[in-house]
Design a protein around this motif. Structure first.
Motif, PDB file in Angstrom:
ATOM      1  N   ALA A 130      10.279  21.096 -12.935  1.00 26.59           N
ATOM      2  CA  ALA A 130       9.122  21.358 -12.063  1.00 26.59           C
ATOM      3  C   ALA A 130       8.279  22.520 -12.589  1.00 26.59           C
ATOM      4  O   ALA A 130       7.067  22.555 -12.392  1.00 26.59           O
ATOM      5  CB  ALA A 130       9.589  21.643 -10.640  1.00 26.59           C
ATOM      6  N   GLY A 131       8.912  23.458 -13.289  1.00 23.61           N
ATOM      7  CA  GLY A 131       8.206  24.606 -13.849  1.00 23.61           C
ATOM      8  C   GLY A 131       7.578  24.330 -15.204  1.00 23.61           C
ATOM      9  O   GLY A 131       7.129  25.258 -15.874  1.00 23.61           O
ATOM     10  N   GLY A 132       7.579  23.070 -15.617  1.00 24.45           N
ATOM     11  CA  GLY A 132       6.955  22.720 -16.891  1.00 24.45           C
ATOM     12  C   GLY A 132       7.791  23.058 -18.113  1.00 24.45           C
ATOM     13  O   GLY A 132       7.259  23.162 -19.215  1.00 24.45           O
ATOM     14  N   CYS A 133       9.075  23.281 -17.916  1.00 20.87           N
ATOM     15  CA  CYS A 133      10.008  23.582 -19.022  1.00 20.87           C
ATOM     16  C   CYS A 133       9.628  24.854 -19.775  1.00 20.87           C
ATOM     17  O   CYS A 133       9.883  24.989 -20.970  1.00 20.87           O
ATOM     18  CB  CYS A 133      10.107  22.402 -20.001  1.00 20.87           C
ATOM     19  N   ARG A 134       8.987  25.778 -19.077  1.00 22.58           N
ATOM     20  CA  ARG A 134       8.576  27.022 -19.716  1.00 22.58           C
ATOM     21  C   ARG A 134       9.708  28.047 -19.675  1.00 22.58           C
ATOM     22  O   ARG A 134      10.461  28.128 -18.719  1.00 22.58           O
ATOM     23  CB  ARG A 134       7.340  27.592 -19.027  1.00 22.58           C
TER      24      ARG A 134
END
Length: 148
Positions: A125-129
């Motif tokens: 959900a966090g964009g894989c950051r």
């Protein structure tokens, strides 16, 4: 008896390789990476579907689901490995590691799997950051992996 004769055959590829010009490896690599990135959204959608299957399995919590959990985690690792997904890859690999250990020991601990599934969902959900949140999640998963 006659002497054997050797024939040198020049293939089209050999002739083309002798010609000056062409593309440089770094340009081809850049082009390949750009082409791969066009599939990122589809791959992450597939990761989300795989994760939903894992979450459903966690909700059921069957007695002998170790190989299924390992296969789902391995599938996420496979897809995440093609892209720069940093913490997603690490979290899925951690799930593979603990599920393999639990399969080998023939003891299953669903809360450990559930925590990994939740961490994977948050990372996705966090964009894989990579950041403080993902670092904290991965540190927590490492502590679970060390105790299992």
């Amino acid at each position: 008896m006659s002497e054997p004769r050797t024939f040198k055959i020049k293939s089209t590829l050999a002739r083309q390789m002798k010609d000056p010009g062409g593309r440089q490896v770094r340009d081809l690599e850049r082009q390949a990476v750009a082409q791969l990135e066009t599939h990122r959204d589809d791959a992450m959608a597939t990761v989300g579907e795989t994760l939903a299957t894992l979450e459903a399995l966690c909700a059921e919590a069957p007695a002998r689901a170790g190989p299924q959990v390992y296969a789902l985690a391995s599938s996420i690792v496979d897809l995440a490995g093609y892209f720069d997904t940093g913490p997603l890859f690490e979290a899925a690999y951690s799930l593979c590691e603990i599920s393999d250990r639990m399969i080998q020991a023939d003891t299953w601990h669903w809360p450990s799997v559930q925590v990994h599934a939740q961490a994977l969902r948050l990372i996705l959900a966090g964009g894989c950051r990579t950041g403080r949140t993902s670092d904290t999640l991965l540190a927590g998963l490492r502590s679970i992996t060390q105790t299992r």
